[in-house]
Write a protein that holds these residues in place. Structure first.
Motif, mmCIF file in Angstrom:
data_model
loop_
_atom_site.group_PDB
_atom_site.id
_atom_site.type_symbol
_atom_site.label_atom_id
_atom_site.label_comp_id
_atom_site.label_asym_id
_atom_site.label_seq_id
_atom_site.Cartn_x
_atom_site.Cartn_y
_atom_site.Cartn_z
ATOM 1 N N ASP A 75 0.832 -1.206 0.000
ATOM 2 C CA ASP A 75 0.000 0.000 0.000
ATOM 3 C C ASP A 75 0.865 1.253 0.000
ATOM 4 O OD1 ASP A 75 -2.337 1.514 0.056
ATOM 5 O OD2 ASP A 75 -2.576 1.352 2.229
ATOM 6 N N ALA A 76 1.776 1.347 -0.966
ATOM 7 C CA ALA A 76 2.761 2.435 -0.985
ATOM 8 C C ALA A 76 2.119 3.817 -1.053
ATOM 9 C CB ALA A 76 3.730 2.254 -2.154
ATOM 10 N N GLU A 77 1.032 3.944 -1.770
ATOM 11 C CA GLU A 77 0.434 5.264 -1.947
ATOM 12 C C GLU A 77 -0.791 5.464 -1.068
ATOM 13 O OE1 GLU A 77 0.257 6.745 -5.983
ATOM 14 O OE2 GLU A 77 1.980 5.539 -6.542
ATOM 15 N N GLY A 78 -0.871 4.690 0.006
ATOM 16 C CA GLY A 78 -1.991 4.808 0.924
ATOM 17 C C GLY A 78 -1.520 4.812 2.359
ATOM 18 N N GLY A 79 -1.844 3.736 3.072
ATOM 19 C CA GLY A 79 -1.550 3.652 4.494
ATOM 20 C C GLY A 79 -0.082 3.490 4.846
ATOM 21 N N ALA A 80 0.763 3.212 3.868
ATOM 22 C CA ALA A 80 2.191 2.985 4.140
ATOM 23 C C ALA A 80 3.026 4.239 3.887
ATOM 24 C CB ALA A 80 2.698 1.807 3.321
ATOM 25 N N TRP A 81 2.520 5.381 4.313
ATOM 26 C CA TRP A 81 3.281 6.629 4.238
ATOM 27 C C TRP A 81 4.443 6.569 5.234
ATOM 28 C CZ3 TRP A 81 3.179 9.270 8.878
ATOM 29 C CH2 TRP A 81 2.152 8.921 9.754
ATOM 30 N N PHE A 82 5.396 7.481 5.093
ATOM 31 C CA PHE A 82 6.599 7.461 5.930
ATOM 32 C C PHE A 82 6.574 8.516 7.045
ATOM 33 C CE2 PHE A 82 7.816 5.086 2.294
ATOM 34 C CZ PHE A 82 8.746 4.186 2.734
ATOM 35 N N VAL A 83 6.455 9.773 6.649
ATOM 36 C CA VAL A 83 6.510 10.860 7.632
ATOM 37 C C VAL A 83 5.487 11.935 7.278
ATOM 38 C CG1 VAL A 83 8.966 10.535 8.173
ATOM 39 C CG2 VAL A 83 8.307 12.164 6.397
ATOM 40 N N ARG A 84 5.172 12.733 8.308
ATOM 41 C CA ARG A 84 4.388 13.949 8.093
ATOM 42 C C ARG A 84 5.259 15.111 8.543
ATOM 43 N NH1 ARG A 84 -0.930 10.859 9.588
ATOM 44 N NH2 ARG A 84 -1.602 10.427 7.456
ATOM 45 N N VAL A 85 5.311 16.130 7.685
ATOM 46 C CA VAL A 85 6.194 17.272 7.895
ATOM 47 C C VAL A 85 5.364 18.552 7.954
ATOM 48 C CG1 VAL A 85 8.130 18.593 6.930
ATOM 49 C CG2 VAL A 85 8.017 16.107 6.573
ATOM 50 N N LYS A 86 5.532 19.311 9.046
ATOM 51 C CA LYS A 86 4.954 20.658 9.081
ATOM 52 C C LYS A 86 5.922 21.531 8.302
ATOM 53 C CE LYS A 86 3.165 24.324 11.849
ATOM 54 N NZ LYS A 86 3.104 25.047 13.076
ATOM 55 N N VAL A 87 5.469 21.995 7.140
ATOM 56 C CA VAL A 87 6.378 22.681 6.223
ATOM 57 C C VAL A 87 6.507 24.155 6.559
ATOM 58 C CG1 VAL A 87 6.076 21.053 4.344
ATOM 59 C CG2 VAL A 87 4.570 23.015 4.484
ATOM 60 N N ASP A 88 7.704 24.665 6.312
ATOM 61 C CA ASP A 88 7.975 26.082 6.538
ATOM 62 C C ASP A 88 7.310 26.946 5.469
ATOM 63 O OD1 ASP A 88 9.503 25.319 8.707
ATOM 64 O OD2 ASP A 88 11.424 25.563 7.677
ATOM 65 N N ASP A 89 7.242 26.434 4.227
ATOM 66 C CA ASP A 89 6.712 27.220 3.114
ATOM 67 C C ASP A 89 6.035 26.281 2.123
ATOM 68 O OD1 ASP A 89 6.161 28.962 1.050
ATOM 69 O OD2 ASP A 89 8.261 29.425 0.604
ATOM 70 N N THR A 90 4.711 26.273 2.113
ATOM 71 C CA THR A 90 3.993 25.356 1.216
ATOM 72 C C THR A 90 4.246 25.668 -0.260
ATOM 73 O OG1 THR A 90 1.988 26.709 1.354
ATOM 74 C CG2 THR A 90 2.163 24.832 2.880
ATOM 75 N N ALA A 91 4.740 26.847 -0.570
ATOM 76 C CA ALA A 91 5.061 27.190 -1.954
ATOM 77 C C ALA A 91 6.146 26.280 -2.522
ATOM 78 C CB ALA A 91 5.480 28.652 -2.067
#
Length: 119
Positions: free
Chosen positions: A87-103
């Motif tokens: 499930d690479a593109e679903g439940g098997a994500w790696f990390v969540r990052v609070k981004v400094d700049d969504t741009a």
């Protein structure tokens, strides 16, 4: 959803981006047997190695696609690395990052461009 040339997918929700590898990437790696994730709270810069993946074929790194802070890691894939193959593109994500700049996401490909890249 955005895609990198390194076969990562990026899904933005507010100012948090979920990062995983594409189905194409997991096929190229083969059976994944080990994953090492960063610590929550780690500050990352675009280009930093943030995840180690080992498969029966090779070892590789996931590179930070954005600047920010790791706010969550998917411990389930550490316990069951093969889930990335399932499930690479679903439940098997790696990390969540609070981004400094969504741009920073603007420089990455949409799904159509990514499909053209791997065709």
């Amino acid at each position: 959803m955005k895609y990198t040339e390194d076969h990562e997918w990026l899904n933005l929700d507010g100012d948090v981006v979920t990062v995983g590898i594409t189905d194409h990437a997991q096929e190229q790696l083969g059976d994944i047997v080990f994953i090492e994730l960063p610590e929550v709270g780690t500050q990352i810069s675009k280009g930093d190695d943030i995840v180690v993946i080992e498969s029966v074929k090779a070892a590789s790194d996931i590179v930070a696609p954005l600047d920010g802070e790791i706010v969550e890691v998917n411990d389930a894939i550490v316990e069951n690395p093969a889930s990335v193959n399932e499930d690479a593109e679903g439940g098997a994500w790696f990390v969540r990052v609070k981004v400094d700049d969504t741009a920073q996401l603007d420089e990455y490909m949409d799904e159509t461009a990514y499909k053209d890249l791997i065709a």
